[in-house]
Design an enzyme around this catalytic site. Structure first.
Site, PDB file in Angstrom:
ATOM      1  N   ASN A  64       0.846  -1.196   0.000  1.00  0.00           N
ATOM      2  CA  ASN A  64       0.000   0.000   0.000  1.00  0.00           C
ATOM      3  C   ASN A  64       0.889   1.257   0.000  1.00  0.00           C
ATOM      4  OD1 ASN A  64      -1.380   2.301   1.155  1.00  0.00           O
ATOM      5  ND2 ASN A  64      -3.083   0.924   1.615  1.00  0.00           N
ATOM      6  N   HIS A  96       1.147   6.106   2.001  1.00  0.00           N
ATOM      7  CA  HIS A  96       2.016   6.970   2.813  1.00  0.00           C
ATOM      8  C   HIS A  96       3.160   7.597   2.032  1.00  0.00           C
ATOM      9  CE1 HIS A  96      -0.447   6.464   6.180  1.00  0.00           C
ATOM     10  NE2 HIS A  96      -0.354   5.161   6.150  1.00  0.00           N
ATOM     11  N   HIS A 130      -5.363   3.742  -1.756  1.00  0.00           N
ATOM     12  CA  HIS A 130      -6.706   4.085  -1.269  1.00  0.00           C
ATOM     13  C   HIS A 130      -7.017   5.497  -1.746  1.00  0.00           C
ATOM     14  CE1 HIS A 130      -9.554   4.360   2.497  1.00  0.00           C
ATOM     15  NE2 HIS A 130     -10.159   4.729   1.384  1.00  0.00           N
ATOM     16  N   ARG A 177      -9.105   8.280  -1.313  1.00  0.00           N
ATOM     17  CA  ARG A 177     -10.102   8.741  -0.335  1.00  0.00           C
ATOM     18  C   ARG A 177     -10.975   9.822  -0.931  1.00  0.00           C
ATOM     19  NH1 ARG A 177     -10.132   7.960   5.031  1.00  0.00           N
ATOM     20  NH2 ARG A 177      -8.725   6.352   5.740  1.00  0.00           N
ATOM     21  N   ARG A 224      -6.887  13.073   0.368  1.00  0.00           N
ATOM     22  CA  ARG A 224      -5.833  13.611   1.258  1.00  0.00           C
ATOM     23  C   ARG A 224      -4.435  13.096   0.913  1.00  0.00           C
ATOM     24  NH1 ARG A 224      -6.871  10.218   6.775  1.00  0.00           N
ATOM     25  NH2 ARG A 224      -8.963  10.995   6.602  1.00  0.00           N
ATOM     26  N   GLU A 232      -8.341   0.611  -3.246  1.00  0.00           N
ATOM     27  CA  GLU A 232      -9.208   0.619  -2.049  1.00  0.00           C
ATOM     28  C   GLU A 232     -10.128   1.802  -2.163  1.00  0.00           C
ATOM     29  OE1 GLU A 232      -7.572   0.910   1.871  1.00  0.00           O
ATOM     30  OE2 GLU A 232      -6.223  -0.743   1.428  1.00  0.00           O
ATOM     31  N   THR A 236      -8.244   3.498   8.085  1.00  0.00           N
ATOM     32  CA  THR A 236      -9.504   2.750   8.074  1.00  0.00           C
ATOM     33  C   THR A 236      -9.808   2.174   9.458  1.00  0.00           C
ATOM     34  OG1 THR A 236      -8.838   2.095   5.852  1.00  0.00           O
ATOM     35  CG2 THR A 236     -10.762   0.987   6.762  1.00  0.00           C
ATOM     36  N   GLU A 238     -11.081  -9.360   2.528  1.00  0.00           N
ATOM     37  CA  GLU A 238      -9.828  -9.023   3.212  1.00  0.00           C
ATOM     38  C   GLU A 238     -10.166  -8.959   4.685  1.00  0.00           C
ATOM     39  OE1 GLU A 238      -7.432  -5.657   1.861  1.00  0.00           O
ATOM     40  OE2 GLU A 238      -6.633  -5.458   3.879  1.00  0.00           O
ATOM     41  N   HIS A 276      -3.936  -4.777   7.634  1.00  0.00           N
ATOM     42  CA  HIS A 276      -4.083  -3.652   8.556  1.00  0.00           C
ATOM     43  C   HIS A 276      -3.224  -3.841   9.788  1.00  0.00           C
ATOM     44  CE1 HIS A 276      -5.552   0.090  10.040  1.00  0.00           C
ATOM     45  NE2 HIS A 276      -6.142   0.263   8.879  1.00  0.00           N
TER      46      HIS A 276
HETATM   47  N1  PXP Z   1      -5.973  -3.036   4.153  1.00  0.00           N
HETATM   48  C1  PXP Z   1      -6.881  -2.044   4.227  1.00  0.00           C
HETATM   49  C2  PXP Z   1      -8.279  -2.340   3.846  1.00  0.00           C
HETATM   50  C3  PXP Z   1      -6.504  -0.745   4.619  1.00  0.00           C
HETATM   51  O1  PXP Z   1      -7.424   0.226   4.690  1.00  0.00           O
HETATM   52  C4  PXP Z   1      -5.156  -0.489   4.938  1.00  0.00           C
HETATM   53  C5  PXP Z   1      -4.725   0.883   5.337  1.00  0.00           C
HETATM   54  O2  PXP Z   1      -4.866   1.746   4.274  1.00  0.00           O
HETATM   55  C6  PXP Z   1      -4.250  -1.555   4.833  1.00  0.00           C
HETATM   56  C7  PXP Z   1      -4.681  -2.828   4.480  1.00  0.00           C
HETATM   57  C8  PXP Z   1      -2.804  -1.376   5.148  1.00  0.00           C
HETATM   58  O3  PXP Z   1      -2.659  -1.121   6.503  1.00  0.00           O
HETATM   59  P1  PXP Z   1      -1.253  -0.697   7.093  1.00  0.00           P
HETATM   60  O4  PXP Z   1      -0.878   0.599   6.461  1.00  0.00           O
HETATM   61  O5  PXP Z   1      -1.489  -0.613   8.555  1.00  0.00           O
HETATM   62  O6  PXP Z   1      -0.279  -1.801   6.697  1.00  0.00           O
END
Ligand code: PXP
Length: 239
Positions: free
Chosen positions: A7, A10, A43, A45, A49, A70, A101, A151, A189
């Site tokens: 992901n 960040h 993601h 949003r 952001r 996402e 999330t 998921e 997550h």
């Molecule tokens: N899965 C989902 C559905 C998420 O919303 C997120 C965070 O954007 C992640 C996985 C990844 O989570 P993390 O950044 O804590 O690894």
């Protein structure tokens, strides 16, 4: 073999901190792929952001692995997904104030809108995963809604260390149940280089979605190396 989707939200968060055009999630995605990522997740949003439509558009063109978008189950996001055609859409709940999330999507409460969205995405040959809690009723609803995958939200497992064994068991049982219904199982997550290890023994989990821990580690060791280290853990842990 279990897959790793990285992901990149960040990377975009850092870019937006200064409203610059770097670091660029598109460049980052290429490094992730070189490091062994099997997929790239972003993601988009509703408040834009971090990830922007520009990122989605370019990622769709550039990456060689699978693109996972996402998104919240809304008409606006549905139209964006139909336009850019990611390989996967993962439906997540979204609220404006949250830092990340919070919890899985409640399919009992959102059934009709999710149904409409899943149908349209599947018609467009986009695979759909739904981010839910490890709960039998939610899994049954995901199946009824014709999702391709669920998921499982691993957030509580990663945070509530005292009850980790209990949450691990829940995730394992949910994975087996979903798999028995022919749903693919993803998990994510809060996962990091340590807490992922016990999950690697759950054979039904096909893919991990990991962001923050990999991007944070990349600050020290570089992105390609950070992805490579996670991928190597996954390969070793599965043996
Ligand atoms: N899965 C989902 C559905 C998420 O919303 C997120 C965070 O954007 C992640 C996985 C990844 O989570 P993390 O950044 O804590 O690894």
């Amino acid at each position: 073999m279990k897959k790793l989707s990285v992901n990149l939200d960040h990377i975009a968060t850092l870019r937006e901190a200064r409203k610059e055009n770097f670091p660029d999630p598109v460049q980052a995605a290429i490094l992730c792929e070189i490091g062994g990522a099997d997929g790239i997740t972003v993601h988009l949003r509703q408040d834009r952001r971090h990830i922007k439509e520009r990122d989605l558009e370019l990622l769709r063109k550039v990456i060689k692995t699978e693109l996972n978008l996402e998104m919240a189950p809304t008409e606006e996001m549905l139209n964006i997904a139909l336009n850019y055609k990611p390989d996967w859409v993962t439906l997540v709940p979204e609220s404006p104030e949250e830092v990340t999330t919070q919890g899985g999507l409640d399919l009992l409460k959102t059934y009709s809108i999710v149904k409409e969205i899943v149908n349209k995405l599947r018609e467009a040959e986009i695979k759909v995963s739904i981010f839910i809690e490890p709960d039998k009723e939610q899994i049954e609803k995901a199946k009824e809604l014709n999702a391709s995958a669920i998921e499982i939200n691993t957030d509580l497992y990663t945070k509530d260390i005292k009850n980790r064994e209990k949450y691990l068991k829940e995730i394992e049982e949910a994975s087996k149940f979903a798999s028995s219904l022919s749903l693919s199982v993803h998990a994510g997550h809060g996962l990091n280089y340590h807490n992922i290890i016990p999950l690697l023994k759950i054979k039904e989990i096909e893919e991990f979605a990991i962001g923050f821990s990999i991007i944070a580690r990349a600050v020290y060791v570089g992105l390609k190396e950070a992805v490579y280290e996670m991928k190597r853990l996954i390969i070793e842990g599965e043996k």
